[in-house]
Design a protein around this motif. Structure first.
Motif, mmCIF file in Angstrom:
data_model
loop_
_atom_site.group_PDB
_atom_site.id
_atom_site.type_symbol
_atom_site.label_atom_id
_atom_site.label_comp_id
_atom_site.label_asym_id
_atom_site.label_seq_id
_atom_site.Cartn_x
_atom_site.Cartn_y
_atom_site.Cartn_z
ATOM 1 N N GLY A 277 0.784 -1.228 0.000
ATOM 2 C CA GLY A 277 0.000 0.000 0.000
ATOM 3 C C GLY A 277 0.814 1.275 0.000
ATOM 4 N N ARG A 278 2.136 1.159 -0.109
ATOM 5 C CA ARG A 278 2.947 2.379 -0.066
ATOM 6 C C ARG A 278 2.671 3.286 -1.261
ATOM 7 N NH1 ARG A 278 8.890 1.170 2.545
ATOM 8 N NH2 ARG A 278 8.207 -0.259 4.181
ATOM 9 N N CYS A 279 2.373 2.692 -2.409
ATOM 10 C CA CYS A 279 2.107 3.508 -3.603
ATOM 11 C C CYS A 279 0.848 4.348 -3.412
ATOM 12 C CB CYS A 279 2.001 2.629 -4.841
ATOM 13 S SG CYS A 279 0.775 1.298 -4.728
ATOM 14 N N GLN A 280 -0.210 3.770 -2.886
ATOM 15 C CA GLN A 280 -1.442 4.526 -2.720
ATOM 16 C C GLN A 280 -1.338 5.543 -1.597
ATOM 17 O OE1 GLN A 280 -3.853 0.915 -1.506
ATOM 18 N NE2 GLN A 280 -4.945 2.424 -0.286
ATOM 19 N N PRO A 294 -2.930 3.280 -7.281
ATOM 20 C CA PRO A 294 -1.887 2.546 -8.010
ATOM 21 C C PRO A 294 -1.829 1.067 -7.647
ATOM 22 C CG PRO A 294 -1.034 4.611 -7.138
ATOM 23 C CD PRO A 294 -2.395 4.433 -6.549
ATOM 24 N N ARG A 295 -2.025 0.756 -6.383
ATOM 25 C CA ARG A 295 -1.998 -0.648 -5.957
ATOM 26 C C ARG A 295 -3.127 -1.421 -6.629
ATOM 27 N NH1 ARG A 295 -5.155 -3.238 -2.566
ATOM 28 N NH2 ARG A 295 -6.051 -1.286 -1.828
ATOM 29 N N GLN A 296 -4.299 -0.802 -6.692
ATOM 30 C CA GLN A 296 -5.441 -1.480 -7.281
ATOM 31 C C GLN A 296 -5.291 -1.629 -8.791
ATOM 32 O OE1 GLN A 296 -7.910 -2.864 -5.368
ATOM 33 N NE2 GLN A 296 -8.387 -3.858 -7.319
ATOM 34 N N VAL A 297 -4.672 -0.643 -9.440
ATOM 35 C CA VAL A 297 -4.429 -0.746 -10.881
ATOM 36 C C VAL A 297 -3.560 -1.962 -11.177
ATOM 37 C CG1 VAL A 297 -3.244 0.329 -12.848
ATOM 38 C CG2 VAL A 297 -4.733 1.708 -11.385
ATOM 39 N N VAL A 298 -2.500 -2.129 -10.402
ATOM 40 C CA VAL A 298 -1.607 -3.269 -10.598
ATOM 41 C C VAL A 298 -2.338 -4.576 -10.331
ATOM 42 C CG1 VAL A 298 0.479 -4.405 -9.717
ATOM 43 C CG2 VAL A 298 0.475 -1.937 -10.107
ATOM 44 N N VAL A 351 9.705 -2.833 -4.403
ATOM 45 C CA VAL A 351 10.131 -3.905 -5.313
ATOM 46 C C VAL A 351 10.107 -3.456 -6.775
ATOM 47 C CG1 VAL A 351 9.514 -5.758 -3.729
ATOM 48 C CG2 VAL A 351 7.800 -4.911 -5.338
ATOM 49 N N PHE A 352 10.127 -2.135 -7.007
ATOM 50 C CA PHE A 352 10.328 -1.549 -8.341
ATOM 51 C C PHE A 352 9.229 -1.884 -9.351
ATOM 52 C CE2 PHE A 352 14.538 -1.798 -6.408
ATOM 53 C CZ PHE A 352 14.942 -0.464 -6.519
ATOM 54 N N ILE A 353 7.998 -1.844 -8.901
ATOM 55 C CA ILE A 353 6.882 -1.957 -9.837
ATOM 56 C C ILE A 353 6.743 -0.625 -10.571
ATOM 57 C CG2 ILE A 353 4.354 -2.115 -9.956
ATOM 58 C CD1 ILE A 353 4.612 -4.208 -7.682
ATOM 59 N N GLU A 354 6.522 -0.697 -11.877
ATOM 60 C CA GLU A 354 6.451 0.498 -12.711
ATOM 61 C C GLU A 354 4.987 0.791 -13.040
ATOM 62 O OE1 GLU A 354 9.061 -0.336 -15.986
ATOM 63 O OE2 GLU A 354 10.809 -0.576 -14.684
ATOM 64 N N HIS A 355 4.372 1.640 -12.231
ATOM 65 C CA HIS A 355 2.954 1.948 -12.393
ATOM 66 C C HIS A 355 2.710 2.893 -13.565
ATOM 67 C CE1 HIS A 355 4.069 1.310 -8.166
ATOM 68 N NE2 HIS A 355 2.877 0.793 -7.956
ATOM 69 N N LEU A 356 3.523 3.934 -13.668
ATOM 70 C CA LEU A 356 3.248 5.008 -14.624
ATOM 71 C C LEU A 356 3.198 4.541 -16.081
ATOM 72 C CD1 LEU A 356 2.696 7.947 -15.166
ATOM 73 C CD2 LEU A 356 5.153 8.418 -14.971
ATOM 74 N N PRO A 357 4.152 3.731 -16.553
ATOM 75 C CA PRO A 357 4.054 3.287 -17.952
ATOM 76 C C PRO A 357 2.758 2.541 -18.265
ATOM 77 C CG PRO A 357 6.240 2.829 -17.074
ATOM 78 C CD PRO A 357 5.392 3.247 -15.912
#
Length: 659
Positions: A277-280, A294-298, A351-357
């Motif tokens: 949940g750090r992204c959200q 962002p977490r939910q998008v992934v 862990v380096f998930i790339e949400h923006l692209p």
């Protein structure tokens, strides 16, 4: 008495076979993704894996990360014990006790201590998840199951060890204080009862271990035990400052309209997600009540892949839409357009998930394949195509800011720097004041510079982030050709959006420019003594500095603005609570500068409120978008006593002679 291998061995083999089949069924779907991943090399990958997966550098960025580190390393140490447990379950004679004391005793000591630490960490994690969850959905059955099963695993270890100590079979008992403590409770039991206790805890341990193999790892987020480590090894190192280009040919499909249009890396990311949940928690859209999470998008991408992947592998048509309101597995259009491209989610992800692209890819599909985008963007796109600026103002107006100055055109071989004024610096009435001050500074320092005048075009930043890659591609090619024709190699910008686009995006078009933001150049000129200040600036009062996302998080320029302010005022600027890599977006990035916020509270008001809590007299920025958003926010807050100044304006104050 050791449990019968004839019972355990078939269970173990069946569990391992099911484990392999389950992982293959899931992870093989990643191969549906398109190429687009660039591996940086084994050496670099191992370094990143060690630093971020095993040392857990980003996990420790938050205080509670220490608890996760304890659990992680306890599990790493206990691998030896679990390997022995599995092997001895099939071959009873193959036990660690066969090792010499010099090896055996330390292993048993570490196992005992680490098991106790893990239990303590699990209790803390349960309390935190129940009473202080990182987000409401964190109180899930899956999360509690994982924590409780780890706890059962540790309790079973102590039960087995305590029974062995009570039977006098553990020669390292003196070095196992926790297991010995529990062993005292069994000391008065008969050998038969001790044996029954041993068998109970042995099978409890076996049940917990087999549950991990057959259920938790393949079917829950605990799969990240493997995939997160792999993602740290494989991560590209790409910051959110550029996007993959597209090839525009007849018959091609553009953007991401269904899940197999993502890249292989995009499809691997969801399996590495830890759902921390750090992204959200840092997403400005999410914080201010927008539907973007962002977490939910992934997670939706993973759900969509699992639902549609088997069909796509057989050449079928997906049944669950990737974009729309199809529930879990679909990403709503409102969420897609809410992104400000600030990159905070990518900065926060351990862990380096790339949400923006992923978001930009879906925007590209909506814009280029379906011409479906917010109505307010229609004028923007038309203005960009027709007059190469967001406002649709005639190109001849680009030099009006210089009407009272003697500004020269850039000339090959004569001029060192191109001052790329940018659209805001050319047309926005407030930003034109910054341009004039910057020009004055450059002249005072003896910098050789010139402009393109009416031939300057927009860099295309907003177009690319909004998904209009076709028009961006055309603009970038035209700009690159113009720079080559004029012999431009060094560029000064006052806008971080121009800065990052010319510096990073344009490399994809075969042109390497030495791009410097005006905050960096002014710092350099002050350090070299080329720029002289006539006085210390004190009449701006208390100054607080805002980090632009595109200058800071996207390009790691943090110190230059601070050093400039300190040089001019004699004191370091005050800091926001959220500063540097944790800075909060002004709300204008990702093309949001040209869109209204219809849902939740305004992002700029969130940031302005944070600034006003520090009681500043001046908010210092280094971006025209940030300038606009702060000034609008201050008006809404009726905080007219607080000013907004660009770095160049602060320096210009110091160049005015003392009256």
């Amino acid at each position: 008495m050791h449990p019968n291998p004839a019972v355990f061995a078939p269970l173990l083999l069946a569990s391992l076979a099911f484990f392999v089949w389950s992982l293959y069924r899931k992870l093989s779907l990643i191969a549906l993704g398109r190429p687009g991943y660039t591996f940086r090399g084994i050496g670099e990958g191992l370094r990143e894996m060690l630093l971020y997966a095993f040392v857990q550098k980003r996990v420790l960025h938050k205080f509670f990360g220490l608890n996760h580190l304890v659990i992680f390393w306890a599990c790493m140490v206990l691998v030896f014990v679990n390997v022995e447990f599995v092997v001895s379950g099939v071959f009873p004679a193959a036990r660690l006790s066969a090792l010499p004391d010099a090896l055996y005793v330390p292993i048993r000591f570490l196992s005992d201590i680490m098991s106790a630490l893990t239990l303590a960490a699990i209790v803390i994690a349960l309390v935190r998840r129940t009473f202080f969850p990182p987000y409401p959905e964190a109180r899930s059955f899956e999360s509690y199951l994982i924590l409780l099963l780890i706890a059962v695993h540790m309790i079973a270890f102590f039960g087995v060890s305590a029974a062995e100590i009570a039977r006098g079979e553990e020669r390292a008992a003196a070095f196992m204080p926790v297991a010995s403590f529990f062993g005292e409770f069994l000391a008065d039991l008969t050998p038969k009862h001790i044996g029954a206790t041993f068998n109970f805890y042995w099978w409890l341990h076996a049940g917990a271990l087999l549950s991990f193999i057959t259920v938790l790892i393949p079917f829950t987020k605990h799969l990240h035990v493997f995939t997160a480590i792999a993602n740290c090894f494989l991560h590209t190192g790409i910051k959110p400052n550029t996007q993959l280009p597209e090839v525009f040919e007849a018959g091609r499909t553009f953007g991401v309209g269904q899940v197999d249009r993502f890249t292989v890396k995009d499809l691997f990311d969801p399996f590495a997600c830890t759902k921390c949940g750090r992204c959200q928690q840092v997403c400005p859209a999410n914080i201010t009540g927008k539907p973007l999470n962002p977490r939910q998008v992934v997670n939706d991408i993973k759900v969509n892949l699992l639902a549609n992947g088997p069909l796509l592998k057989r050449g079928g048509v997906p049944t669950l839409p990737l974009i729309g309101d199809g529930g879990p597995g679909s990403v709503s259009e409102e969420a897609i357009w809410a992104c400000t491209s600030c990159g905070a989610c990518m900065e926060a992800c351990p862990v380096f998930i790339e949400h923006l692209p992923k978001v930009v890819g879906m925007r590209r599909h909506l814009v280029e394949m379906e011409a479906r985008f917010p109505e307010e963007l229609l004028n923007l796109f038309e203005n960009m195509e027709q007059r190469s600026n967001p406002w649709g103002i005639a190109p001849g107006e680009r030099t009006k800011w210089a009407s009272l100055l003697e500004v020269k055109p850039f000339a090959r071989g004569e001029t060192e720097y191109l001052l790329y004024v940018g659209c805001a610096g050319s047309f926005d009435s407030r930003s034109k004041q910054v341009t004039v001050n910057l020009a004055t500074i450059l002249d005072a320092a003896g910098v050789s510079w010139g402009i393109l005048g009416k031939d300057e075009k927009c860099c295309g930043d907003s177009l690319r982030r909004l998904g209009n890659e076709y028009v961006f591609d055309r603009m970038a090619r035209e700009n690159a050709a113009l720079f080559r024709e004029r012999g431009v190699t060094k560029v000064i910008t006052q806008c971080p959006h121009c800065f990052t686009t010319l510096k990073n995006d344009y490399r994809q078009y075969g042109i390497e420019l030495e791009v410097i933001h005006h905050a960096e150049l002014i710092r350099q000129l002050l350090a070299e003594g080329r720029l002289k200040l006539d006085r210390r600036v004190s009449d701006l009062g208390k100054i607080i500095l805002h980090d632009s996302c595109y200058l800071g998080r996207h390009n790691d320029v943090y110190e230059a603005p601070r050093e400039v302010v300190a040089a001019v005022t004699g004191a370091a600027p005050a800091e926001f609570d959220r500063a540097r890599e944790d800075s909060f977006c002004c709300g204008a990035g990702g093309g949001r500068m040209w869109m209204e916020e219809q849902t939740g509270t305004r992002i700029n008001l969130n940031r302005v409120t944070e600034a006003l809590a520090k009681h500043p007299d001046t908010i210092c920025v280094a971006c025209p978008y940030c300038m606009t958003m702060f000034e609008d926010g201050l008006k809404d807050k009726q905080a007219g006593q607080t000013r907004v100044k660009d770095i160049a304006e602060v320096v210009a104050e110091g160049m005015r002679p003392v009256q």
